[in-house]
Write an enzyme that holds these catalytic residues in place. Structure first.
Site, short mmCIF file in Angstrom:
data_model
loop_
_atom_site.label_atom_id
_atom_site.label_comp_id
_atom_site.label_asym_id
_atom_site.label_seq_id
_atom_site.Cartn_x
_atom_site.Cartn_y
_atom_site.Cartn_z
N TYR A 1 0.83 -1.20 0.00
CA TYR A 1 0.00 0.00 0.00
C TYR A 1 0.87 1.26 0.00
O TYR A 1 0.51 2.26 0.62
CB TYR A 1 -0.94 -0.01 1.21
CG TYR A 1 -2.15 -0.94 1.04
CD1 TYR A 1 -2.81 -1.06 -0.18
CD2 TYR A 1 -2.65 -1.66 2.13
CE1 TYR A 1 -3.91 -1.91 -0.33
CE2 TYR A 1 -3.76 -2.50 1.99
CZ TYR A 1 -4.38 -2.61 0.76
OH TYR A 1 -5.49 -3.43 0.62
N PHE B 1 -5.19 7.73 7.38
CA PHE B 1 -5.79 6.44 7.76
C PHE B 1 -4.84 5.27 7.52
O PHE B 1 -5.22 4.13 7.70
CB PHE B 1 -7.10 6.23 6.99
CG PHE B 1 -6.99 6.43 5.50
CD1 PHE B 1 -6.51 5.42 4.68
CD2 PHE B 1 -7.35 7.64 4.91
CE1 PHE B 1 -6.39 5.59 3.30
CE2 PHE B 1 -7.23 7.84 3.53
CZ PHE B 1 -6.74 6.80 2.73
N THR C 1 -14.08 0.73 -4.52
CA THR C 1 -13.47 0.64 -3.19
C THR C 1 -14.50 0.74 -2.05
O THR C 1 -14.47 -0.06 -1.11
CB THR C 1 -12.41 1.77 -3.04
OG1 THR C 1 -11.53 1.72 -4.16
CG2 THR C 1 -11.62 1.60 -1.75
N ARG D 1 -17.92 -6.40 -3.18
CA ARG D 1 -18.01 -5.31 -2.19
C ARG D 1 -19.45 -4.81 -2.09
O ARG D 1 -19.92 -4.48 -1.00
CB ARG D 1 -17.04 -4.19 -2.59
CG ARG D 1 -15.57 -4.58 -2.34
CD ARG D 1 -14.62 -3.67 -3.08
NE ARG D 1 -13.23 -3.84 -2.67
CZ ARG D 1 -12.22 -3.20 -3.25
NH1 ARG D 1 -12.44 -2.37 -4.24
NH2 ARG D 1 -10.97 -3.40 -2.83
N ASN E 1 -13.41 -3.80 3.19
CA ASN E 1 -14.09 -4.06 1.91
C ASN E 1 -13.75 -5.43 1.30
O ASN E 1 -13.76 -5.61 0.09
CB ASN E 1 -13.85 -2.91 0.93
CG ASN E 1 -12.39 -2.70 0.63
OD1 ASN E 1 -11.54 -3.42 1.13
ND2 ASN E 1 -12.08 -1.72 -0.20
N HIS F 1 -8.85 -7.48 -1.84
CA HIS F 1 -7.93 -6.66 -2.64
C HIS F 1 -7.82 -7.32 -4.00
O HIS F 1 -7.78 -8.56 -4.08
CB HIS F 1 -6.53 -6.61 -2.00
CG HIS F 1 -5.50 -6.09 -2.97
ND1 HIS F 1 -5.32 -4.75 -3.20
CD2 HIS F 1 -4.66 -6.75 -3.81
CE1 HIS F 1 -4.40 -4.60 -4.15
NE2 HIS F 1 -3.97 -5.80 -4.53
N GLU G 1 2.69 -7.63 -7.52
CA GLU G 1 1.99 -8.15 -6.35
C GLU G 1 2.07 -9.68 -6.28
O GLU G 1 2.22 -10.24 -5.19
CB GLU G 1 0.53 -7.67 -6.36
CG GLU G 1 0.44 -6.17 -6.10
CD GLU G 1 -0.98 -5.61 -6.16
OE1 GLU G 1 -1.90 -6.35 -6.56
OE2 GLU G 1 -1.14 -4.43 -5.81
P1 IDP Z 1 -8.73 -0.49 -4.04
O1 IDP Z 1 -8.58 -1.54 -2.98
O2 IDP Z 1 -10.14 -0.38 -4.53
O3 IDP Z 1 -7.73 -0.64 -5.16
P2 IDP Z 1 -7.08 1.73 -3.02
O4 IDP Z 1 -7.37 3.19 -3.24
O5 IDP Z 1 -5.91 1.13 -3.71
O6 IDP Z 1 -8.45 0.93 -3.35
O7 IDP Z 1 -6.92 1.55 -1.44
C1 IDP Z 1 -6.46 0.34 -0.91
C2 IDP Z 1 -7.30 -0.01 0.31
O8 IDP Z 1 -7.09 0.96 1.33
C3 IDP Z 1 -8.81 -0.03 0.07
O9 IDP Z 1 -9.28 -1.25 -0.47
C4 IDP Z 1 -9.34 0.22 1.46
O10 IDP Z 1 -9.35 -0.97 2.23
C5 IDP Z 1 -8.29 1.17 2.03
N1 IDP Z 1 -8.68 2.59 1.86
C6 IDP Z 1 -8.61 3.33 0.72
N2 IDP Z 1 -9.06 4.59 0.94
C7 IDP Z 1 -9.42 4.63 2.23
C8 IDP Z 1 -10.00 5.66 3.07
O11 IDP Z 1 -10.26 6.81 2.65
N3 IDP Z 1 -10.27 5.32 4.37
C9 IDP Z 1 -9.99 4.08 4.88
N4 IDP Z 1 -9.46 3.10 4.13
C10 IDP Z 1 -9.18 3.36 2.83
MG MG Z 2 -5.64 -0.36 -5.16
#
Ligand code: IDP
Ligand code: MG
Length: 153
Positions: A49, A57, A91, A102, A112, A115, A126
């Site tokens: 990440y 967060f 997301t 989701r 959620n 991944h 990955e």
């Molecule tokens: P994705 O999983 O849909 O690719 P990303 O933006 O890559 O989304 O973020 C990775 C993970 O980080 C998300 O699946 C979620 O669990 C967490 N996440 C992303 N944005 C937030 C936020 O604004 N608050 C809390 N957790 C977040």
């Molecule tokens: Mg992502």
């Protein structure tokens, strides 16, 4: 064919829905070519990440991803990277379309369920992060002619 990485997050493991989520990939016709349970380290999560380091967060995401072991999966199919992102949904679980993982199982941005790699480059990086070469299997899918047309293969 492409291979992509999926992680069943602690939100799937703790809620006892691992099997249901795995079934969704299976019934879509996606081949499971690698799967194991692992405990994610700080170091791995900071790499995985890295695009979120610095967000307020980030600490919470790290704790959440370490709340239990997770299941990492390597999934294979034609255009599987995009197909699995579509199956996963956006997301935020509250915004994700019904019928997606989701959308059907999550009310949260953070918790959620899954991944999924978002591009060919990230899928490659990955998969390399979570699997050694001999943990990803090359075996024939006997139903292949019923999953794809000859000109798609
Ligand atoms: P994705 O999983 O849909 O690719 P990303 O933006 O890559 O989304 O973020 C990775 C993970 O980080 C998300 O699946 C979620 O669990 C967490 N996440 C992303 N944005 C937030 C936020 O604004 N608050 C809390 N957790 C977040
Ligand atoms: Mg992502």
């Amino acid at each position: 064919m492409e291979v992509t990485l999926v992680i069943l997050k602690p939100s799937a493991v703790q809620r006892g829905i691992m099997g249901e989520i795995i079934s969704r990939f299976e019934r879509k016709g996606i081949q499971i070519v690698g799967m194991k349970m692992v405990k994610l380290t700080d170091e791995t999560l900071e790499e995985h990440y890295s695009h979120l380091i610095g967000k307020p967060f980030f600490g919470r995401i790290k704790d959440s991803m370490q709340a239990s072991p997770v299941v990492v999966m390597a999934l294979k199919g034609i255009d599987v990277i995009n197909a699995v992102r579509k199956l996963s949904g956006v997301t935020n679980g509250r915004e994700a379309q019904s019928g997606t993982i989701r959308g059907d199982y999550s009310m949260s941005v953070q918790e959620n369920i899954v991944h999924a790699s978002d591009s060919q480059e990230t899928a490659e990086a990955e998969l390399g992060r979570f699997f050694s070469e001999n943990e990803i299997f090359n075996y024939s899918q006997h139903l292949l002619p019923y999953l794809y047309a000859g000109d798609e293969l």
